[in-house]
Design a protein around this motif. Structure first.
Motif, PDB file in Angstrom:
ATOM      1  N   LEU A 110       0.825  -1.206   0.000  1.00 14.03           N
ATOM      2  CA  LEU A 110       0.000   0.000   0.000  1.00 14.03           C
ATOM      3  C   LEU A 110       0.861   1.259   0.000  1.00 14.03           C
ATOM      4  O   LEU A 110       0.524   2.262  -0.628  1.00 14.03           O
ATOM      5  CB  LEU A 110      -0.921  -0.020   1.222  1.00 14.03           C
ATOM      6  CG  LEU A 110      -2.268   0.660   1.080  1.00 14.03           C
ATOM      7  CD1 LEU A 110      -3.032   0.099  -0.108  1.00 14.03           C
ATOM      8  CD2 LEU A 110      -3.075   0.501   2.335  1.00 14.03           C
ATOM      9  N   ALA A 111       1.999   1.202   0.684  1.00 11.96           N
ATOM     10  CA  ALA A 111       2.932   2.341   0.695  1.00 11.96           C
ATOM     11  C   ALA A 111       3.492   2.587  -0.706  1.00 11.96           C
ATOM     12  O   ALA A 111       3.595   3.737  -1.150  1.00 11.96           O
ATOM     13  CB  ALA A 111       4.064   2.073   1.688  1.00 11.96           C
ATOM     14  N   ARG A 112       3.839   1.521  -1.424  1.00  9.55           N
ATOM     15  CA  ARG A 112       4.348   1.672  -2.795  1.00  9.55           C
ATOM     16  C   ARG A 112       3.292   2.273  -3.716  1.00  9.55           C
ATOM     17  O   ARG A 112       3.585   3.136  -4.542  1.00  9.55           O
ATOM     18  CB  ARG A 112       4.817   0.319  -3.339  1.00  9.55           C
ATOM     19  CG  ARG A 112       6.116  -0.153  -2.731  1.00  9.55           C
ATOM     20  CD  ARG A 112       6.679  -1.346  -3.476  1.00  9.55           C
ATOM     21  NE  ARG A 112       5.802  -2.505  -3.430  1.00  9.55           N
ATOM     22  CZ  ARG A 112       5.857  -3.453  -2.486  1.00  9.55           C
ATOM     23  NH1 ARG A 112       6.746  -3.377  -1.518  1.00  9.55           N
ATOM     24  NH2 ARG A 112       5.044  -4.483  -2.515  1.00  9.55           N
ATOM     25  N   ARG A 113       2.043   1.837  -3.562  1.00 12.22           N
ATOM     26  CA  ARG A 113       0.955   2.395  -4.364  1.00 12.22           C
ATOM     27  C   ARG A 113       0.741   3.868  -4.031  1.00 12.22           C
ATOM     28  O   ARG A 113       0.456   4.674  -4.909  1.00 12.22           O
ATOM     29  CB  ARG A 113      -0.338   1.608  -4.153  1.00 12.22           C
ATOM     30  CG  ARG A 113      -0.357   0.306  -4.882  1.00 12.22           C
ATOM     31  CD  ARG A 113      -1.683  -0.397  -4.663  1.00 12.22           C
ATOM     32  NE  ARG A 113      -1.752  -1.587  -5.465  1.00 12.22           N
ATOM     33  CZ  ARG A 113      -2.415  -1.669  -6.607  1.00 12.22           C
ATOM     34  NH1 ARG A 113      -3.047  -0.621  -7.093  1.00 12.22           N
ATOM     35  NH2 ARG A 113      -2.439  -2.791  -7.281  1.00 12.22           N
ATOM     36  N   GLY A 114       0.859   4.215  -2.757  1.00 11.61           N
ATOM     37  CA  GLY A 114       0.705   5.607  -2.351  1.00 11.61           C
ATOM     38  C   GLY A 114       1.786   6.491  -2.942  1.00 11.61           C
ATOM     39  O   GLY A 114       1.518   7.607  -3.407  1.00 11.61           O
ATOM     40  N   ILE A 115       3.022   6.004  -2.950  1.00  9.50           N
ATOM     41  CA  ILE A 115       4.135   6.759  -3.544  1.00  9.50           C
ATOM     42  C   ILE A 115       3.904   6.937  -5.039  1.00  9.50           C
ATOM     43  O   ILE A 115       4.116   8.016  -5.597  1.00  9.50           O
ATOM     44  CB  ILE A 115       5.480   6.061  -3.255  1.00  9.50           C
ATOM     45  CG1 ILE A 115       5.804   6.171  -1.765  1.00  9.50           C
ATOM     46  CG2 ILE A 115       6.594   6.645  -4.094  1.00  9.50           C
ATOM     47  CD1 ILE A 115       7.002   5.378  -1.334  1.00  9.50           C
TER      48      ILE A 115
END
Length: 147
Positions: free
Chosen positions: A94-99
């Motif tokens: 989810l952090a990668r998608r947010g970035i």
């Protein structure tokens, strides 16, 4: 009691300490049970050590977390999936998608991209070599007690 014996062509003395049990004596059931329990009771018990608690990380962006993503993360000087995970309490995917989402909105810029690690910085964040507002280029900053 010591006995003289020959071993591999040499004379050796073998000494036996204490009483030897006679062949006719038998231990009682109570004595056998006591001996078995004392041997097991004296053993060291191994501990598992400290166990790290599992983090309860979110797997979806709710409204609060999404607002934090849009407001707080672009202000950071260094942005990685690990930092986003720590700040927002979301999992790594989810952090990668947010970035990626912030990059598409041009709120952050990529410094270095590798297949296993993305390093970004916020557009609003101060660059490392950037000077503070109000500082003149010709003057040196004062050090000490106002001298």
């Amino acid at each position: 009691m010591c006995i003289r014996d020959r071993y591999m062509g040499k004379e050796v003395w073998v000494c036996i300490m204490g009483k030897q049990p006679t062949t006719g004596q038998k231990k009682s059931k109570d004595a056998i049970a006591k001996a078995a329990s004392s041997a097991k009771g004296g053993r060291k018990k191994w501990t598992k050590g400290k166990v790290k608690d599992k983090l309860a990380l979110a797997v979806f962006y709710d409204e609060e977390t999404y607002k934090k993503l849009l407001e707080d993360i672009p202000k950071l000087r260094l942005i990685t999936p690990a930092i986003v995970t720590d700040k927002l309490k979301v999992n790594q995917s989810l952090a990668r998608r947010g970035i990626r989402h912030l990059r598409e909105k041009n709120l952050i810029r990529v410094l270095d991209a590798h297949r296993s690690m993305w390093i970004s910085t916020g557009v609003k964040a101060k660059a490392i070599g950037e000077k503070e507002e109000g500082a003149e280029e010709g003057t040196k900053p004062q050090k000490g007690k106002g001298k």
